[in-house]
Enzyme design. Structure first.
Site, PDB file in Angstrom:
ATOM      1  N   ARG A   1       0.315 -10.687   8.330  1.00 20.74           N
ATOM      2  CA  ARG A   1       0.042 -10.506   9.759  1.00 20.74           C
ATOM      3  C   ARG A   1      -0.750 -11.679  10.345  1.00 20.74           C
ATOM      4  NH1 ARG A   1       2.881  -6.434  10.486  1.00 20.74           N
ATOM      5  NH2 ARG A   1       2.835  -4.576   9.159  1.00 20.74           N
TER       6      ARG A   1
ATOM      7  N   ARG B   1      -9.489  -8.103   7.276  1.00 18.22           N
ATOM      8  CA  ARG B   1      -8.871  -8.626   8.493  1.00 18.22           C
ATOM      9  C   ARG B   1      -9.880  -8.877   9.609  1.00 18.22           C
ATOM     10  NH1 ARG B   1      -3.165  -5.131   8.510  1.00 18.22           N
ATOM     11  NH2 ARG B   1      -2.054  -6.600   7.146  1.00 18.22           N
TER      12      ARG B   1
ATOM     13  N   GLY C   1       0.805  -1.217   0.000  1.00 20.51           N
ATOM     14  CA  GLY C   1       0.000   0.000   0.000  1.00 20.51           C
ATOM     15  C   GLY C   1       0.836   1.263   0.000  1.00 20.51           C
TER      16      GLY C   1
ATOM     17  N   SER D   1      -8.007   5.408   4.758  1.00 23.99           N
ATOM     18  CA  SER D   1      -6.567   5.190   4.899  1.00 23.99           C
ATOM     19  C   SER D   1      -5.849   6.511   5.119  1.00 23.99           C
ATOM     20  CB  SER D   1      -6.004   4.510   3.645  1.00 23.99           C
ATOM     21  OG  SER D   1      -4.592   4.434   3.704  1.00 23.99           O
ATOM     22  N   SER D   2      -4.967   6.543   6.116  1.00 25.71           N
ATOM     23  CA  SER D   2      -4.159   7.742   6.348  1.00 25.71           C
ATOM     24  C   SER D   2      -3.002   7.831   5.361  1.00 25.71           C
ATOM     25  CB  SER D   2      -3.615   7.747   7.777  1.00 25.71           C
ATOM     26  OG  SER D   2      -2.723   6.668   7.986  1.00 25.71           O
ATOM     27  N   GLN D   3      -2.730   6.745   4.640  1.00 27.82           N
ATOM     28  CA  GLN D   3      -1.623   6.771   3.678  1.00 27.82           C
ATOM     29  C   GLN D   3      -1.855   7.787   2.565  1.00 27.82           C
ATOM     30  OE1 GLN D   3      -0.895   2.781   2.279  1.00 27.82           O
ATOM     31  NE2 GLN D   3      -0.101   2.083   4.249  1.00 27.82           N
TER      32      GLN D   3
ATOM     33  N   ARG E   1      -7.805  -2.843  -3.155  1.00 27.97           N
ATOM     34  CA  ARG E   1      -7.573  -1.941  -2.020  1.00 27.97           C
ATOM     35  C   ARG E   1      -7.888  -0.493  -2.413  1.00 27.97           C
ATOM     36  NH1 ARG E   1      -1.950  -3.531   0.841  1.00 27.97           N
ATOM     37  NH2 ARG E   1      -2.748  -2.000   2.358  1.00 27.97           N
TER      38      ARG E   1
ATOM     39  N   LYS F   1       6.348 -10.495   2.954  1.00 31.30           N
ATOM     40  CA  LYS F   1       5.924  -9.139   2.581  1.00 31.30           C
ATOM     41  C   LYS F   1       6.631  -8.094   3.432  1.00 31.30           C
ATOM     42  CE  LYS F   1       1.781  -6.346   1.771  1.00 31.30           C
ATOM     43  NZ  LYS F   1       2.233  -5.086   2.376  1.00 31.30           N
TER      44      LYS F   1
ATOM     45  N   ASP G   1      -2.650  -2.146  12.914  1.00 33.06           N
ATOM     46  CA  ASP G   1      -1.864  -3.285  12.429  1.00 33.06           C
ATOM     47  C   ASP G   1      -1.579  -4.285  13.545  1.00 33.06           C
ATOM     48  OD1 ASP G   1      -1.728  -2.625   9.776  1.00 33.06           O
ATOM     49  OD2 ASP G   1       0.272  -1.744   9.865  1.00 33.06           O
TER      50      ASP G   1
END
Length: 411
Positions: free
Chosen positions: A362, A314, A60, A135-137, A89, A393, A283
């Site tokens: 994860r 998730r 991402g 998403s903060s990305q 995504r 990953k 996460d």
């Protein structure tokens, strides 16, 4: 631009994807033998290569950060694609922001998603607002290129965002990459603003913090196996927001203390459940949820709706796997409430159990901590992880490191 020497790099597929992409865009990158340090030759925001094909895998950060910087390139045409999971995504909000600021997109399949062709004459400064609720990305991506557009910049994201500490980390790192005393910023619930005189042009070095999310698995390990685990370079206060996970472990009953070189987590007595908001450090929610069968009381994890659009859903995935382990699970859009049932887990574990990882690193690492528990009290393995190497990953050597700990552990 000058050269920046980066040390402490996490060897992983995501990092390899970024390095490969930057090299294909014409940047000079020199890595040491074990790839934990690199020297990158700066290009002052202008890539030498203006046309090409870029593959972002399921990363991402690569997808969002690199797409935004590539949109800055004048006279550029790039074809971009990702893995099947990456195609699902959220990218639409960032792409909408880039379109409003002059970039042009042609989508091969679904609008707002990979794969696409992006053409640009250089990013404009028409709009300073985007939707970051998923998403903060997307905020970090827009902020990092903004000093190339303006010395005074304010980005608005009405409705707020998730994982806010990562935006703060972005701004703090932007300050580190700016000439001393020339960068100041303010982060609010629905906006981020800064004053800047541009990025550094000299040669300098930057040491990257150890991965706080990766550390969460080993911090949780004493809950599953007893004893204590010491981690070097990891602290409760770091740039990375996930470092606050240590406080959650303290609340469920582990002894967590700072050492001169890091942090130490110790099992003292039966660990309890609780009610925790993981929105800022989501996460790590899998790290705790996976070991919830070992807790003495119910566990509620909330603020995690946005994780349904990450490597996999998730929330649903965790609910599915815990139910397979005989646990009571209540699932809603943004939370899980887990009612531990250790006796049921032991009953099912006698015949062996298997965890689906959904191609999500994860899941593999979190449930491996649960599987380290001597559930049957005879040393036998009882939990099988499907496709464990998906952890490459972000942490290819995870299982080797876990095995080294097992061999070196003493009670």
């Amino acid at each position: 631009g000058g050269k920046v020497a980066l040390s402490g790099i996490l060897r992983s597929d995501d990092v390899d994807l970024m390095v490969c992409a930057l090299e294909s865009l014409g940047l000079g990158i020199e890595a040491n033998e074990d790839k934990t340090a690199v020297v990158v030759r700066g290009c002052a925001g202008a890539f030498p290569v203006k046309q090409g094909e870029i593959y972002v895998g399921n990363a991402g950060t690569v997808a969002r950060f690199l797409t935004t910087l590539m949109a800055m390139q004048r006279g550029s045409v790039y074809e971009m694609d990702g893995s099947e999971a990456m195609r699902g995504r959220p990218m639409g909000e960032l792409i909408d922001f880039l379109i409003k600021n002059g970039a042009r997109f042609t989508f091969a399949k679904e609008n707002g998603c990979f794969p696409f062709t992006m053409e640009s004459s250089g990013l404009e400064d028409n709009v300073r607002e985007l939707n970051a609720t998923k998403s903060s990305q997307v905020i970090s991506a827009a902020l990092m290129v903004a000093p190339l557009l303006s010395n005074q910049y304010k980005l608005e994201f009405k409705g707020g965002t998730v994982s806010v500490p990562f935006v703060d980390m972005t701004l703090a790192m932007m300050r580190s990459f700016s000439p001393e005393g020339t960068f100041d910023y303010e982060l609010r619930s629905e906006s981020a603003s800064f004053g800047s005189q541009g990025y550094r042009e000299d040669d300098f070095s930057y040491e990257i913090e150890p991965d706080a999310t990766a550390a969460s698995y080993f911090m949780t390990l004493p809950l599953a196996v007893g004893g204590r685990c010491r981690l070097e370079g990891v602290f409760e206060k770091m740039l990375q927001g996930d470092s606050v996970y240590a406080g959650v472990l303290r609340e469920v009953g582990l002894e967590v203390r700072a050492t001169q070189v890091g942090i130490e987590c110790t099992f003292a007595d039966a660990c309890r459940g609780g009610d925790f908001d993981f929105n800022d450090f989501s996460d790590t929610f899998l790290s705790l949820a996976a070991v919830s069968p070992l807790l003495s009381g119910p566990l509620t994890i909330r603020g995690i709706a946005h994780t349904r659009k990450q490597e996999t859903d998730r929330v649903a995935g965790m609910a599915n796997e815990l139910r397979k382990l005989g646990q009571g699970v209540e699932e809603s859009e943004d939370r899980l409430t887990i009612k531990p049932n250790l006796n049921k887990l032991k009953e099912l574990g006698r015949n062996g159990l298997e965890i689906e990882t959904y191609e999500d690193h994860r899941f593999a690492m979190s449930f491996s901590i649960l599987g380290s528990c001597d559930l049957l009290e005879d040393g036998r393995s009882w939990l099988r992880i499907k496709n464990p190497l998906c952890c490459a990953k972000t942490y290819p050597s995870f299982f080797e490191d876990l095995e080294l700990l097992r061999k070196s552990s003493t009670k």
